[in-house]
Design an enzyme around this catalytic site. Structure first.
Site, PDB file in Angstrom:
ATOM      1  N   ARG A 119      30.326  54.042  43.659  1.00 51.85           N
ATOM      2  CA  ARG A 119      28.851  54.835  44.226  1.00 51.85           C
ATOM      3  C   ARG A 119      28.168  53.752  45.037  1.00 51.85           C
ATOM      4  O   ARG A 119      27.076  54.249  45.642  1.00 51.85           O
ATOM      5  CB  ARG A 119      27.982  55.230  42.810  1.00 51.85           C
ATOM      6  CG  ARG A 119      28.722  56.600  42.019  1.00 51.85           C
ATOM      7  CD  ARG A 119      27.663  57.088  41.187  1.00 51.85           C
ATOM      8  NE  ARG A 119      28.052  58.214  40.663  1.00 51.85           N
ATOM      9  CZ  ARG A 119      28.876  58.351  39.367  1.00 51.85           C
ATOM     10  NH1 ARG A 119      28.940  57.346  38.695  1.00 51.85           N
ATOM     11  NH2 ARG A 119      28.928  59.657  39.192  1.00 51.85           N
ATOM     12  N   VAL A 129      33.051  42.857  37.648  1.00 55.86           N
ATOM     13  CA  VAL A 129      32.939  42.086  38.885  1.00 55.86           C
ATOM     14  C   VAL A 129      32.139  42.342  39.717  1.00 55.86           C
ATOM     15  O   VAL A 129      31.554  43.654  39.694  1.00 55.86           O
ATOM     16  CB  VAL A 129      34.532  42.513  39.395  1.00 55.86           C
ATOM     17  CG1 VAL A 129      34.582  42.146  40.820  1.00 55.86           C
ATOM     18  CG2 VAL A 129      35.766  42.373  38.589  1.00 55.86           C
ATOM     19  N   HIS A 160      38.259  47.695  39.813  1.00 57.97           N
ATOM     20  CA  HIS A 160      39.384  48.397  39.365  1.00 57.97           C
ATOM     21  C   HIS A 160      40.640  47.539  39.254  1.00 57.97           C
ATOM     22  O   HIS A 160      41.351  47.480  38.631  1.00 57.97           O
ATOM     23  CB  HIS A 160      39.778  49.512  40.190  1.00 57.97           C
ATOM     24  CG  HIS A 160      38.814  50.753  40.206  1.00 57.97           C
ATOM     25  ND1 HIS A 160      38.136  50.874  41.288  1.00 57.97           N
ATOM     26  CD2 HIS A 160      38.436  51.631  39.000  1.00 57.97           C
ATOM     27  CE1 HIS A 160      37.189  52.029  40.645  1.00 57.97           C
ATOM     28  NE2 HIS A 160      37.547  52.531  39.521  1.00 57.97           N
TER      29      HIS A 160
END
Ligand code: PAF
Length: 283
Positions: free
Chosen positions: A187, A176, A37
């Protein structure tokens, strides 16, 4: 960093930013932020004046038996990470406001939504396309950033934006990875230590396919068989699907030809955890 929790406050803030002739970049997320993110936020920063991150664990993209309830959530950690990453606005709406009890509308990106992930997770992309359209109408971005790790999601959203004429540029940022190749995902926290060490096989199988293709292998069935063998050498692994497909239509290839762009993707269960990954290669 401003934290906004209501739709009307977010829309007013977006209007003000647009009035001041600044551009908006949005990174839609379901929270539990990780380095993947943060890399999307960095791309947003490079492509817009103001960066908005949305955090909403979207119930409509989970099937009843899936992990909606156990999906990892940690808003205070996410807030700190977003602040450190230089996010300007964190939008954290409530489920009641996003999906009022009389909510009726859904978006279907036909054909694309029923393949690959859609076959294993019926209804998933209807939920994704609908919530992303809602988030676009609330945050009013000029650009939106999605990760290549969720390749089919990016393909579905690009098509929705094209078909519905959203005036938004979609940027797909590279996956990434951990040092052993495992793609970053919220997860991954579900994996036991053994499953975590075996999970590197997803990327290893993708690299194996790339190696075979670069060395002249054209038969997709043979490539998939080689990938399966490698994956199934790990005790905790079970294959959901392996796909070698056209990255725009998601139609499966049987025999590869020169100059093709190929999306190799897979979904593998390690114990109870289902992980996905992919690579794009140009033959
Ligand atoms: O990729 C995700 O985290 C989600 O699918 C998204 C795009 C935020 C929609 O809920």
């Amino acid at each position: 960093m401003k934290i906004i929790e209501t739709i009307s406050a977010m829309q007013s803030a977006a209007d003000e930013i647009r009035l001041s002739r600044k551009t908006i970049g949005v990174v839609p997320t379901m929270g539990y932020l990780h380095k993947g993110h943060l890399s999307l936020i960095k791309v947003a920063r490079e492509n817009a004046d103001i960066v908005i991150v949305t955090i909403f664990v979207n119930p409509t993209q989970f099937a009843p038996h899936e992990d909606f309830n156990s999906y990892p959530r940690d808003i205070s950690r996410d807030t700190q990470l977003a602040e450190m990453a230089g996010v300007d606005i964190l939008f954290i709406p409530s489920s009641n406001e996003m999906y009022p009890s009389d909510f009726l509308t859904t978006i279907n990106v036909k054909h694309l939504e029923s393949k690959l992930e859609g076959e294993s997770r019926p209804g998933h992309f209807q939920g994704v396309a609908t919530i992303v359209a809602i988030l676009f109408n609330i945050t009013k971005p000029h650009v939106a950033i999605f990760g290549q790790k969720d390749a089919q999601q990016a393909i579905v959203i690009k098509r929705m934006v094209q078909d519905l004429n959203f005036d938004i540029k979609i940027i797909v940022a590279p996956t990434v990875r951990e040092s052993d190749g495992l793609a970053m995902s919220s997860r991954n926290t579900y994996l036991s230590p053994i499953e975590r060490s075996e999970s590197a096989v997803l990327f290893a199988a993708l690299k194996e396919a790339e190696y075979l293709i670069k060395n002249g292998m054209k038969n997709c069935l043979t490539i998939k068989e080689n990938m399966s063998k490698l994956i199934l050498s790990k005790k905790s692994a079970a294959i959901d699907y392996i796909s070698i497909a056209n990255p725009i239509t998601l139609d499966e290839y049987e025999i590869l030809e020169k100059s093709q762009l190929v999306l190799i993707s897979l979904a593998v269960r390690l114990g109870k955890t289902r992980l996905i990954d992919n690579i794009l290669i140009n033959i």
